[in-house]
Each structure stands twice: as C-alpha cells, then as structure tokens.
Motif scaffolding. Structure first.
Motif, PDB file in Angstrom:
ATOM      1  N   VAL A   1       2.517 -15.797 -19.751  1.00  0.00           N
ATOM      2  CA  VAL A   1       3.058 -15.407 -21.065  1.00  0.00           C
ATOM      3  C   VAL A   1       2.357 -14.148 -21.569  1.00  0.00           C
ATOM      4  O   VAL A   1       1.132 -14.038 -21.513  1.00  0.00           O
ATOM      5  CB  VAL A   1       2.882 -16.541 -22.094  1.00  0.00           C
ATOM      6  CG1 VAL A   1       3.353 -16.081 -23.479  1.00  0.00           C
ATOM      7  CG2 VAL A   1       3.660 -17.777 -21.658  1.00  0.00           C
ATOM      8  N   LEU A   2       3.162 -13.216 -22.083  1.00  0.00           N
ATOM      9  CA  LEU A   2       2.650 -12.022 -22.743  1.00  0.00           C
ATOM     10  C   LEU A   2       3.060 -12.064 -24.201  1.00  0.00           C
ATOM     11  O   LEU A   2       4.236 -12.214 -24.513  1.00  0.00           O
ATOM     12  CB  LEU A   2       3.211 -10.755 -22.088  1.00  0.00           C
ATOM     13  CG  LEU A   2       2.948  -9.433 -22.821  1.00  0.00           C
ATOM     14  CD1 LEU A   2       1.459  -9.126 -22.883  1.00  0.00           C
ATOM     15  CD2 LEU A   2       3.713  -8.291 -22.141  1.00  0.00           C
ATOM     16  N   ASP A   3       2.095 -11.956 -25.099  1.00  0.00           N
ATOM     17  CA  ASP A   3       2.354 -11.935 -26.538  1.00  0.00           C
ATOM     18  C   ASP A   3       2.085 -10.517 -27.038  1.00  0.00           C
ATOM     19  O   ASP A   3       0.938 -10.112 -27.214  1.00  0.00           O
ATOM     20  CB  ASP A   3       1.442 -12.950 -27.244  1.00  0.00           C
ATOM     21  CG  ASP A   3       1.709 -13.040 -28.745  1.00  0.00           C
ATOM     22  OD1 ASP A   3       2.666 -12.396 -29.218  1.00  0.00           O
ATOM     23  OD2 ASP A   3       0.964 -13.760 -29.429  1.00  0.00           O
ATOM     24  N   MET A   4       3.159  -9.752 -27.260  1.00  0.00           N
ATOM     25  CA  MET A   4       3.027  -8.372 -27.722  1.00  0.00           C
ATOM     26  C   MET A   4       2.948  -8.345 -29.250  1.00  0.00           C
ATOM     27  O   MET A   4       3.768  -8.948 -29.934  1.00  0.00           O
ATOM     28  CB  MET A   4       4.224  -7.540 -27.259  1.00  0.00           C
ATOM     29  CG  MET A   4       4.176  -7.145 -25.805  1.00  0.00           C
ATOM     30  SD  MET A   4       2.704  -6.186 -25.340  1.00  0.00           S
ATOM     31  CE  MET A   4       2.744  -4.831 -26.507  1.00  0.00           C
TER      32      MET A   4
ATOM     33  N   ASP B   1       6.487 -14.494 -16.980  1.00  0.00           N
ATOM     34  CA  ASP B   1       7.656 -15.369 -17.069  1.00  0.00           C
ATOM     35  C   ASP B   1       8.250 -15.355 -18.475  1.00  0.00           C
ATOM     36  O   ASP B   1       9.469 -15.460 -18.637  1.00  0.00           O
ATOM     37  CB  ASP B   1       7.268 -16.811 -16.706  1.00  0.00           C
ATOM     38  CG  ASP B   1       6.713 -16.924 -15.300  1.00  0.00           C
ATOM     39  OD1 ASP B   1       7.350 -16.364 -14.382  1.00  0.00           O
ATOM     40  OD2 ASP B   1       5.660 -17.552 -15.122  1.00  0.00           O
ATOM     41  N   ILE B   2       7.372 -15.242 -19.473  1.00  0.00           N
ATOM     42  CA  ILE B   2       7.796 -15.267 -20.867  1.00  0.00           C
ATOM     43  C   ILE B   2       7.107 -14.128 -21.614  1.00  0.00           C
ATOM     44  O   ILE B   2       5.894 -13.944 -21.492  1.00  0.00           O
ATOM     45  CB  ILE B   2       7.435 -16.598 -21.568  1.00  0.00           C
ATOM     46  CG1 ILE B   2       8.010 -17.793 -20.797  1.00  0.00           C
ATOM     47  CG2 ILE B   2       7.906 -16.590 -23.015  1.00  0.00           C
ATOM     48  CD1 ILE B   2       9.515 -17.910 -20.838  1.00  0.00           C
ATOM     49  N   ILE B   3       7.898 -13.375 -22.402  1.00  0.00           N
ATOM     50  CA  ILE B   3       7.317 -12.365 -23.281  1.00  0.00           C
ATOM     51  C   ILE B   3       7.706 -12.693 -24.715  1.00  0.00           C
ATOM     52  O   ILE B   3       8.871 -12.983 -25.003  1.00  0.00           O
ATOM     53  CB  ILE B   3       7.786 -10.936 -22.913  1.00  0.00           C
ATOM     54  CG1 ILE B   3       7.287 -10.555 -21.522  1.00  0.00           C
ATOM     55  CG2 ILE B   3       7.291  -9.928 -23.947  1.00  0.00           C
ATOM     56  CD1 ILE B   3       7.684  -9.160 -21.088  1.00  0.00           C
ATOM     57  N   LEU B   4       6.731 -12.675 -25.592  1.00  0.00           N
ATOM     58  CA  LEU B   4       6.931 -12.920 -27.018  1.00  0.00           C
ATOM     59  C   LEU B   4       6.641 -11.622 -27.761  1.00  0.00           C
ATOM     60  O   LEU B   4       5.560 -11.065 -27.621  1.00  0.00           O
ATOM     61  CB  LEU B   4       5.998 -14.029 -27.506  1.00  0.00           C
ATOM     62  CG  LEU B   4       5.978 -15.314 -26.666  1.00  0.00           C
ATOM     63  CD1 LEU B   4       4.825 -16.216 -27.100  1.00  0.00           C
ATOM     64  CD2 LEU B   4       7.312 -16.049 -26.788  1.00  0.00           C
ATOM     65  N   ALA B   5       7.603 -11.137 -28.531  1.00  0.00           N
ATOM     66  CA  ALA B   5       7.419  -9.870 -29.238  1.00  0.00           C
ATOM     67  C   ALA B   5       7.949  -9.987 -30.661  1.00  0.00           C
ATOM     68  O   ALA B   5       9.114  -9.713 -30.924  1.00  0.00           O
ATOM     69  CB  ALA B   5       8.108  -8.727 -28.501  1.00  0.00           C
TER      70      ALA B   5
ATOM     71  N   SER C   1      -0.199 -21.144 -18.472  1.00  0.00           N
ATOM     72  CA  SER C   1      -1.475 -21.108 -17.743  1.00  0.00           C
ATOM     73  C   SER C   1      -2.121 -19.731 -17.716  1.00  0.00           C
ATOM     74  O   SER C   1      -3.332 -19.614 -17.597  1.00  0.00           O
ATOM     75  CB  SER C   1      -1.262 -21.586 -16.305  1.00  0.00           C
ATOM     76  OG  SER C   1      -0.301 -20.776 -15.646  1.00  0.00           O
ATOM     77  N   ASN C   2      -1.330 -18.689 -17.797  1.00  0.00           N
ATOM     78  CA  ASN C   2      -1.845 -17.324 -17.712  1.00  0.00           C
ATOM     79  C   ASN C   2      -1.315 -16.532 -18.895  1.00  0.00           C
ATOM     80  O   ASN C   2      -0.130 -16.198 -18.942  1.00  0.00           O
ATOM     81  CB  ASN C   2      -1.414 -16.691 -16.386  1.00  0.00           C
ATOM     82  CG  ASN C   2      -1.888 -15.256 -16.239  1.00  0.00           C
ATOM     83  OD1 ASN C   2      -2.829 -14.842 -16.915  1.00  0.00           O
ATOM     84  ND2 ASN C   2      -1.221 -14.510 -15.384  1.00  0.00           N
ATOM     85  N   LEU C   3      -2.173 -16.240 -19.865  1.00  0.00           N
ATOM     86  CA  LEU C   3      -1.702 -15.643 -21.112  1.00  0.00           C
ATOM     87  C   LEU C   3      -2.464 -14.372 -21.448  1.00  0.00           C
ATOM     88  O   LEU C   3      -3.684 -14.289 -21.282  1.00  0.00           O
ATOM     89  CB  LEU C   3      -1.856 -16.634 -22.283  1.00  0.00           C
ATOM     90  CG  LEU C   3      -1.138 -17.969 -22.139  1.00  0.00           C
ATOM     91  CD1 LEU C   3      -2.128 -19.054 -21.777  1.00  0.00           C
ATOM     92  CD2 LEU C   3      -0.415 -18.334 -23.427  1.00  0.00           C
ATOM     93  N   VAL C   4      -1.717 -13.395 -21.964  1.00  0.00           N
ATOM     94  CA  VAL C   4      -2.290 -12.145 -22.444  1.00  0.00           C
ATOM     95  C   VAL C   4      -1.689 -11.848 -23.818  1.00  0.00           C
ATOM     96  O   VAL C   4      -0.482 -11.967 -24.013  1.00  0.00           O
ATOM     97  CB  VAL C   4      -2.003 -10.971 -21.483  1.00  0.00           C
ATOM     98  CG1 VAL C   4      -2.473  -9.650 -22.102  1.00  0.00           C
ATOM     99  CG2 VAL C   4      -2.681 -11.197 -20.144  1.00  0.00           C
ATOM    100  N   GLY C   5      -2.554 -11.478 -24.772  1.00  0.00           N
ATOM    101  CA  GLY C   5      -2.103 -11.065 -26.093  1.00  0.00           C
ATOM    102  C   GLY C   5      -2.559  -9.642 -26.349  1.00  0.00           C
ATOM    103  O   GLY C   5      -3.730  -9.310 -26.113  1.00  0.00           O
TER     104      GLY C   5
END
Length: 249
Positions: free
Chosen positions: A117-120, A180-184, A137-141
């Motif tokens: 997951v990427l949280d922009m 897999d998932i991007i949150l913006a 399991s693998n997250l970046v903000g």
C-alpha cells in the motif's frame, strides 16, 4: 494554490509561502479586473497549532460502526473492532473531514490482507495505519509537509504499528516501487498532475482510491485518465466531497 474557501463576496486562497508567485497573482487579477471590480490582499499566516483551539470540542469519529478514530486524551471506545489513535496537530487526517471518512469507508471494501500500500499525502498517517490494521504487509506513506511527516511517525508508534515507512517528499519519492493499493486523499491539482505517476506505480489489477475534490472536479479527473488503463469501480460522495475507486486493467 492548494485550497480555496468561498464566502459571499469572494474567496480565500491558500498556498505555501515558497510557492507563491506574486507577479503571477497580479497578472491574473489584472485580467479579471477587466471583467469585474476586484481587489485583493496577501497575508502570511504564522505557523500555529490550530487544533489546540478546538480540542475541547474534539470528539472521536466512528466510521462504518467498525472503526473509531480518537485522540490519546479520549477514553477507549468499547465494542469497536478497529481503534486508531491520532494526536491532533497541524496534519490533515483526524477523521472529521468528509474525504477521510469516504476513504476509510471504501477501504473496508478492499482486500488489503498481505497487500502493498502507498499512501500519498499521508498527513497524520491515519489511512496507512488503518491499512496496516486491515492486514497490509508493505506500506509506504509520503508527505511533503514536515509537520505531517513527523506526526505520522508518532501516530504509528501510538498505534503499535511498525510496518509503515514514512517518507518526507512528493511523487518523486515513489521511485520504481509497485503497489497493489494506492491511497491519495490530496487535492484536484496534485491528482491531475501526478495521476500518471500513480498509474505507473500500480501493479496490474491494483486499485487506487482518490479523494480531496468536489463533484465538479470528477469529470476533469476522469478525462485525464482516459488514456490510462484505469476502470472506474466505485464513486461515492459526502456533501460536495467525492471519492472514486479506480482499478488498473
């Protein structure tokens, strides 16, 4: 400008001090003045913890009857499966804004278990923290505001979440990683400018949740993505604020 506040006789526009181009503002106002009478002033706002002013009226937020967002000075809420503790500072994402509620509600419709997951524009880190609690399991903000960057790291500690890497930067910080998932949950202008970068960072079959814009902006965003292999999965609104869920096909 990052945001606008309309009122009866005009509007207030907000921009980071280092991004303000006074000559461009003057030129634009000059063009508008040919059509209507107009005046303007420029005021620099001092750094201030606005949350302190309303902390006394600051209440926990419950979303979908399964997630509560509260501050450390609130009592724990019983019979709620997911509890997120957010220290209200100068960062966006305390759960009170419509866009945060829209994003969180839609996240419960996603399969986040084991996903990257990427949280922009991560703000307080609330979305990344919830994604972790939902099994990612693998997250970046990523956030370009240093207040938000530090606030998010502190909030992750408050929630005993250790699998999020928070970065201080913008879309350039994404690099070559795929998600897999991007949150913006940002704003229209940044989304329009960076959507192709987000698309390039998505795995095939991945989804991206976008919010931070009004109903009038949706057509602009959908027009922008026509050339991209993104399929509209869901569109929801709360008052004038919008959220769209797109899938890479």
């Amino acid at each position: 400008f990052e945001s606008y506040l309309e009122y009866e006789n005009g509007l207030k526009a907000y921009i980071q001090t280092q991004l303000l181009d006074r000559s461009a503002v003057t030129e634009t106002i000059s063009e508008i003045s040919e059509l209507t009478e107009i005046s303007f002033t420029i005021k620099k706002l001092k750094q201030e913890n606005w949350n302190v002013k309303w902390e006394r009226n600051y209440h926990p937020v419950i979303i979908n009857d399964s997630c509560v967002i509260r501050a450390p000075f609130h009592d724990s809420v019983v019979d709620i499966k997911y509890e997120i503790i957010i220290m209200p500072r100068m960062s966006f994402g305390t759960g009170h804004h419509e866009t945060t509620k829209l994003m969180i509600a839609e996240m419960f419709n996603l399969d986040l278990n084991g996903k990257s997951v990427l949280d922009m524009g991560s703000g307080t880190g609330v979305l990344a923290i919830l994604a972790s609690k939902l099994g990612a399991s693998n997250l970046v903000g990523i956030d370009y505001d240093d207040w938000a960057f530090n606030n998010a790291k502190d909030n992750a500690i408050l929630n005993n979440v250790s699998n999020i890497q928070f970065l201080y930067g913008n879309s350039d910080s994404i690099g070559d990683k795929k998600y897999d998932i991007i949150l913006a949950n940002i704003n229209r202008n940044i989304i329009l400018n960076d959507i192709e970068i987000y698309f390039g960072a998505m795995n095939l079959g991945g989804e991206i949740l976008l919010s931070g814009f009004f109903k009038e902006d949706v057509s602009l965003i959908l027009k922008k993505i026509k050339k991209l292999r993104l399929k509209l999965i869901e569109r929801k609104n709360k008052n004038r604020w919008q959220m769209i869920n797109l899938k890479k096909v």
